[in-house]
Each structure stands twice: as C-alpha cells, then as structure tokens.
Design a protein around this motif. Structure first.
Motif, PDB file in Angstrom:
ATOM      1  N   ILE A 116       1.208  -1.067   0.140  1.00  9.72           N
ATOM      2  CA  ILE A 116      -0.080   0.525   0.394  1.00  9.72           C
ATOM      3  C   ILE A 116       0.890   0.871  -0.209  1.00  9.72           C
ATOM      4  O   ILE A 116       0.654   2.526  -0.602  1.00  9.72           O
ATOM      5  N   SER A 117       2.046   1.619   1.229  1.00 13.88           N
ATOM      6  CA  SER A 117       3.301   2.651   0.685  1.00 13.88           C
ATOM      7  C   SER A 117       3.278   2.584  -0.737  1.00 13.88           C
ATOM      8  O   SER A 117       3.627   3.489  -1.059  1.00 13.88           O
ATOM      9  N   GLN A 118       4.129   1.789  -1.632  1.00 14.94           N
ATOM     10  CA  GLN A 118       4.451   1.627  -2.239  1.00 14.94           C
ATOM     11  C   GLN A 118       3.921   2.107  -3.674  1.00 14.94           C
ATOM     12  O   GLN A 118       3.906   3.247  -4.129  1.00 14.94           O
ATOM     13  N   ARG A 119       2.498   1.659  -3.047  1.00 13.84           N
ATOM     14  CA  ARG A 119       1.029   2.382  -4.526  1.00 13.84           C
ATOM     15  C   ARG A 119       1.149   3.876  -3.962  1.00 13.84           C
ATOM     16  O   ARG A 119       0.809   4.422  -5.036  1.00 13.84           O
ATOM     17  N   ILE A 120       0.927   4.349  -2.752  1.00 13.86           N
ATOM     18  CA  ILE A 120       0.712   5.599  -2.376  1.00 13.86           C
ATOM     19  C   ILE A 120       2.059   6.588  -3.180  1.00 13.86           C
ATOM     20  O   ILE A 120       2.129   7.279  -3.291  1.00 13.86           O
ATOM     21  N   THR A 121       3.491   5.880  -2.747  1.00  6.63           N
ATOM     22  CA  THR A 121       4.700   6.772  -3.142  1.00  6.63           C
ATOM     23  C   THR A 121       4.317   7.092  -4.900  1.00  6.63           C
ATOM     24  O   THR A 121       5.455   8.248  -5.011  1.00  6.63           O
ATOM     25  N   GLU A 122       4.324   5.963  -4.770  1.00  5.53           N
ATOM     26  CA  GLU A 122       4.330   5.794  -6.928  1.00  5.53           C
ATOM     27  C   GLU A 122       3.554   6.854  -7.300  1.00  5.53           C
ATOM     28  O   GLU A 122       3.781   8.159  -8.774  1.00  5.53           O
ATOM     29  N   THR A 123       1.736   7.122  -6.579  1.00  7.58           N
ATOM     30  CA  THR A 123       1.555   8.465  -6.868  1.00  7.58           C
ATOM     31  C   THR A 123       2.091  10.090  -7.088  1.00  7.58           C
ATOM     32  O   THR A 123       1.818  10.651  -7.646  1.00  7.58           O
ATOM     33  N   GLY A 124       2.409  10.309  -6.350  1.00  7.20           N
ATOM     34  CA  GLY A 124       3.367  10.977  -5.923  1.00  7.20           C
ATOM     35  C   GLY A 124       2.715  12.632  -5.172  1.00  7.20           C
ATOM     36  O   GLY A 124       2.591  13.114  -5.411  1.00  7.20           O
ATOM     37  N   LYS A 125       1.437  11.749  -4.794  1.00  6.98           N
ATOM     38  CA  LYS A 125       0.070  12.940  -4.567  1.00  6.98           C
ATOM     39  C   LYS A 125       0.720  13.062  -2.764  1.00  6.98           C
ATOM     40  O   LYS A 125       0.040  14.079  -2.510  1.00  6.98           O
ATOM     41  N   PHE A 126       1.031  11.672  -2.463  1.00  6.14           N
ATOM     42  CA  PHE A 126       1.400  12.252  -0.177  1.00  6.14           C
ATOM     43  C   PHE A 126       2.992  11.955  -0.114  1.00  6.14           C
ATOM     44  O   PHE A 126       2.164  11.508   1.086  1.00  6.14           O
ATOM     45  N   GLY A 127       3.846  12.377  -1.110  1.00  4.36           N
ATOM     46  CA  GLY A 127       4.860  11.687  -0.922  1.00  4.36           C
ATOM     47  C   GLY A 127       5.593  10.843  -0.090  1.00  4.36           C
ATOM     48  O   GLY A 127       4.602   9.606  -1.360  1.00  4.36           O
ATOM     49  N   VAL A 128       6.586  10.731  -0.261  1.00  3.31           N
ATOM     50  CA  VAL A 128       7.217   9.079   0.142  1.00  3.31           C
ATOM     51  C   VAL A 128       6.420   8.450   1.680  1.00  3.31           C
ATOM     52  O   VAL A 128       6.844   8.983   2.885  1.00  3.31           O
ATOM     53  N   TRP A 129       6.097   7.555   1.115  1.00  3.49           N
ATOM     54  CA  TRP A 129       5.522   6.816   3.024  1.00  3.49           C
ATOM     55  C   TRP A 129       6.504   5.741   3.075  1.00  3.49           C
ATOM     56  O   TRP A 129       7.003   4.844   2.088  1.00  3.49           O
ATOM     57  N   ASN A 130       7.112   5.866   4.107  1.00  3.03           N
ATOM     58  CA  ASN A 130       7.458   4.309   4.474  1.00  3.03           C
ATOM     59  C   ASN A 130       7.042   4.039   6.152  1.00  3.03           C
ATOM     60  O   ASN A 130       8.015   4.272   6.303  1.00  3.03           O
ATOM     61  N   PRO A 131       5.805   3.146   6.278  1.00  3.61           N
ATOM     62  CA  PRO A 131       5.665   3.135   7.278  1.00  3.61           C
ATOM     63  C   PRO A 131       6.504   1.338   8.329  1.00  3.61           C
ATOM     64  O   PRO A 131       6.144   1.703   9.046  1.00  3.61           O
ATOM     65  N   VAL A 132       6.131   0.685   7.006  1.00  5.11           N
ATOM     66  CA  VAL A 132       7.176  -0.306   7.935  1.00  5.11           C
ATOM     67  C   VAL A 132       8.673  -0.259   7.603  1.00  5.11           C
ATOM     68  O   VAL A 132       9.590  -0.214   6.191  1.00  5.11           O
ATOM     69  N   ALA A 133       9.785  -0.097   8.989  1.00  8.96           N
ATOM     70  CA  ALA A 133      11.129   0.558   8.855  1.00  8.96           C
ATOM     71  C   ALA A 133      11.335  -1.027   8.223  1.00  8.96           C
ATOM     72  O   ALA A 133      12.953  -1.248   8.296  1.00  8.96           O
ATOM     73  N   GLN A 134      11.640  -2.175   8.769  1.00  6.47           N
ATOM     74  CA  GLN A 134      11.954  -3.348   8.539  1.00  6.47           C
ATOM     75  C   GLN A 134      11.148  -4.305   7.569  1.00  6.47           C
ATOM     76  O   GLN A 134       9.512  -4.292   7.328  1.00  6.47           O
ATOM     77  N   ASP A 135      11.893  -5.395   6.880  1.00  6.57           N
ATOM     78  CA  ASP A 135      11.491  -6.365   5.982  1.00  6.57           C
ATOM     79  C   ASP A 135       9.885  -7.231   7.029  1.00  6.57           C
ATOM     80  O   ASP A 135      10.108  -7.016   8.137  1.00  6.57           O
ATOM     81  N   GLU A 136       9.642  -7.398   6.120  1.00  6.13           N
ATOM     82  CA  GLU A 136       8.700  -8.569   6.544  1.00  6.13           C
ATOM     83  C   GLU A 136       8.889  -9.617   7.375  1.00  6.13           C
ATOM     84  O   GLU A 136       8.222 -10.252   7.867  1.00  6.13           O
ATOM     85  N   TYR A 137      10.221 -10.224   6.512  1.00  7.87           N
ATOM     86  CA  TYR A 137      10.428 -11.627   7.600  1.00  7.87           C
ATOM     87  C   TYR A 137      10.905 -11.114   8.926  1.00  7.87           C
ATOM     88  O   TYR A 137      11.229 -12.369   9.779  1.00  7.87           O
ATOM     89  N   TRP A 138      11.218  -9.892   9.478  1.00  7.85           N
ATOM     90  CA  TRP A 138      11.989  -9.452  11.064  1.00  7.85           C
ATOM     91  C   TRP A 138      10.769  -9.555  11.691  1.00  7.85           C
ATOM     92  O   TRP A 138      11.084  -9.880  12.377  1.00  7.85           O
ATOM     93  N   PHE A 139       9.772  -8.907  11.211  1.00  9.42           N
ATOM     94  CA  PHE A 139       8.840  -9.164  11.950  1.00  9.42           C
ATOM     95  C   PHE A 139       7.537 -10.460  11.700  1.00  9.42           C
ATOM     96  O   PHE A 139       7.589 -10.697  12.720  1.00  9.42           O
ATOM     97  N   ALA A 140       7.942 -11.707  10.863  1.00  7.39           N
ATOM     98  CA  ALA A 140       7.791 -12.662  10.977  1.00  7.39           C
ATOM     99  C   ALA A 140       8.333 -13.776  12.953  1.00  7.39           C
ATOM    100  O   ALA A 140       7.712 -14.387  13.766  1.00  7.39           O
ATOM    101  N   VAL A 141      10.288 -12.659  12.213  1.00 11.86           N
ATOM    102  CA  VAL A 141      10.909 -14.091  13.058  1.00 11.86           C
ATOM    103  C   VAL A 141      10.402 -13.603  14.869  1.00 11.86           C
ATOM    104  O   VAL A 141      10.428 -14.495  15.293  1.00 11.86           O
ATOM    105  N   VAL A 142      10.148 -11.711  14.659  1.00  7.37           N
ATOM    106  CA  VAL A 142       9.569 -11.712  16.090  1.00  7.37           C
ATOM    107  C   VAL A 142       8.411 -11.862  16.781  1.00  7.37           C
ATOM    108  O   VAL A 142       8.010 -12.114  18.182  1.00  7.37           O
ATOM    109  N   GLY A 143       7.448 -12.278  15.737  1.00  8.48           N
ATOM    110  CA  GLY A 143       6.620 -12.863  16.225  1.00  8.48           C
ATOM    111  C   GLY A 143       6.583 -14.071  16.744  1.00  8.48           C
ATOM    112  O   GLY A 143       5.773 -14.572  17.624  1.00  8.48           O
TER     113      GLY A 143
END
Length: 221
Positions: A116-143
């Motif tokens: 979702i953040s990449q799609r919003i960033t590609e439009t250029g209307k709402f600036g650059v979105w980077n809500p997830v600072a870590q990789d998906e696998y990092w959150f999986a390991v934390v879980g």
C-alpha cells in the motif's frame, strides 16, 4: 445325728474334708492343683512365645524400624495434587502452532502495508511513505519469539499462581497496549508510527487469544 457324719457341717469329719472351691482354692486356702489348673497358664505362655517369635522375625526383616508416627504417615495414602495438570507435550505443540500463526500474520500484515505504501508513493500526491522500517521476515521472526515467550509466561503463571489466565491477560494486555501507544507517542513520522503500531497489534492479538486457548485445551483434570 451322728457325731462323725461327714455330710453334717457341724461334725469334725465334715470340717476335715476338703471342699471344692470354684476359684481354685479349698477351704484351707490352698490352691487346687488339678490337671486342668495350668490350662490358662499354658495358653498364656504359648501366646507369649508366639509373640516373641513374631517380634524376632519382624526385627530380622527390618533391623532399624521407624517410629510408630513415621510408619503411620508412610502407610497413609498421599493426597492427590489439587487442580488440573498441564500436558506439557500438548501445550508445547500448541505454542509452536501459535508461533507459526503469529509469524504468518505478521509477515502478511507487513507485506500488505508495504504494498500500500509503495502504491501511494508512486502516485506522488502524498509524498514518500515508509511505514514499515523493517523487512517482512523480521516481523515474522519477532512474532515467533513473542509467541514462545508468551507460552513460557503462561506455563510459569499456571505453576505458581492460582489464576494464571487472569494474570496472563493482564500482563500481555498491558504489553500490547504499550507496544501500540509508544510508537504513536514517540515517533516523529506519523506514517512510520502508524505502521509500527499496526504491526505490534497484529503480533500481539494472536498471542493474547491463542496462548490462553492452548493452555485451556492442554489441562488434564
């Protein structure tokens, strides 16, 4: 009246006749030594020697007998442990399954947020979105790690507290609330704060509900 009639108690012949005493004595105070007078004594003596033989055999079997109080306590049946018992193998399997579910949920939520953040960033209307600072696998390991720690916490609470579910709900609930609120209050970028709070909530909710359910299913009454 005949002066020597032994049947007449007023004659001297009657006084010289020994009379039978049912208590083992004659009229002169002397004991009657009949053939049956030692029957009771022989019976008592036999019992005495039988008891002595039984005591000797018992001492030979146990040369150091315990006191009577300790023997009574050892023979008394042990009181069963009150309350249900946790099937450790079943509970461990439930914790591992919870860890897998939490890891998949965290990975999927992080992937959706990143897309979702990449799609919003590609439009250029709402600036650059980077809500997830870590990789998906990092959150999986934390879980996975959080699920295992939560399972260990529930087991310790069950062994040491009278109401493990209540204490577990309170501790884990407070930790989830802190993990959601702290990024929102401390982060300077609101997009990153929202993404981190959502990820922490996605990791915490499966653990909060599934660990308690696995613990309840693992109890043996």
């Amino acid at each position: 009246m005949y002066p020597n009639d032994p049947r007449d108690p007023r004659t001297r012949a009657y006084e010289q006749q020994p009379q039978h005493d049912p208590y083992g004595q004659d009229q002169y105070g002397q004991a009657q030594y009949g053939k049956d007078s030692y029957a009771g004594d022989r019976y008592a003596a036999d019992n005495y020697y039988d008891d002595r033989a039984y005591d000797d055999r018992r001492r030979a079997a146990d040369p150091y007998p315990a006191p009577a109080a300790e023997r009574s306590r050892s023979r008394a049946p042990k009181a069963p442990r009150r309350g249900p018992r946790v099937n450790a193998g079943l509970f461990a399997g439930g914790v591992l399954a919870t860890a897998v579910v939490t890891a998949l949920a965290a990975w999927l939520a992080a992937w959706i947020i990143r897309v979702i953040s990449q799609r919003i960033t590609e439009t250029g209307k709402f600036g650059v979105w980077n809500p997830v600072a870590q990789d998906e696998y990092w959150f999986a390991v934390v879980g996975v790690l959080c699920a295992i720690l939560a399972g260990a916490l529930w087991y310790v609470l069950h062994m040491t507290t009278p109401s493990p579910d209540s204490f577990f709900a309170g501790i884990v609930g407070l930790l989830i609330a802190a993990a959601v609120l702290l990024p929102l209050l401390l982060s300077q970028e609101w997009t990153s704060a929202i993404g981190t709070a959502v990820m922490h909530l996605v990791i915490g909710l499966p653990i909060f509900f599934l660990i308690r359910a696995m613990g309840a299913k693992s109890l043996e009454y």
